[in-house]
Design a protein around this motif. Sequence first.
Motif: not given
Length: 112
Positions: A67-68, A102-104, A96-97, A12-13
Amino acid sequence: MKTQRGVKANYFFILAAIGLITAWIFNGIAVMKSQDYLAAWFGTEVDLVLSFDIFVVAFAVMPFMIWEGRRLGMKNIWAYIVVAMFTAMAFTFPLFLAMRELKLAKLEAAKA
C-alpha cells in the motif's frame, strides 16, 4: 545525503545489512547441521509465541509495503516480498523502509 531522510535511509540500510548477514549465517549453520525448521518453529510454547509473533508482524508488514509503495509510486514492491521468502523479512523490510525514505526525499525535492 545529510538530510534527515538520508540519515533515516542509512539507518535502515544498516539494519537491512545486519538482517541479511544474520540470516545467511544462521540459516547456513542450520542447514549444515541438518536442523528441522518445523520442529524449531513449533516445538514448544515459547517457539509458538515467537513464531506467531513473527507471522503477525509479517502479515502486517507485507500489505503495508504494498500500500505504501503504491501510494508513493515505488516500483517493483512485489520483489521485496518475494525476496523475503528466500532471505528474511529482517532484511527486506528495513530495505523497503530505506528505499521509502529515499523516495520521500525525492518527492520532497521535486516539490521544492
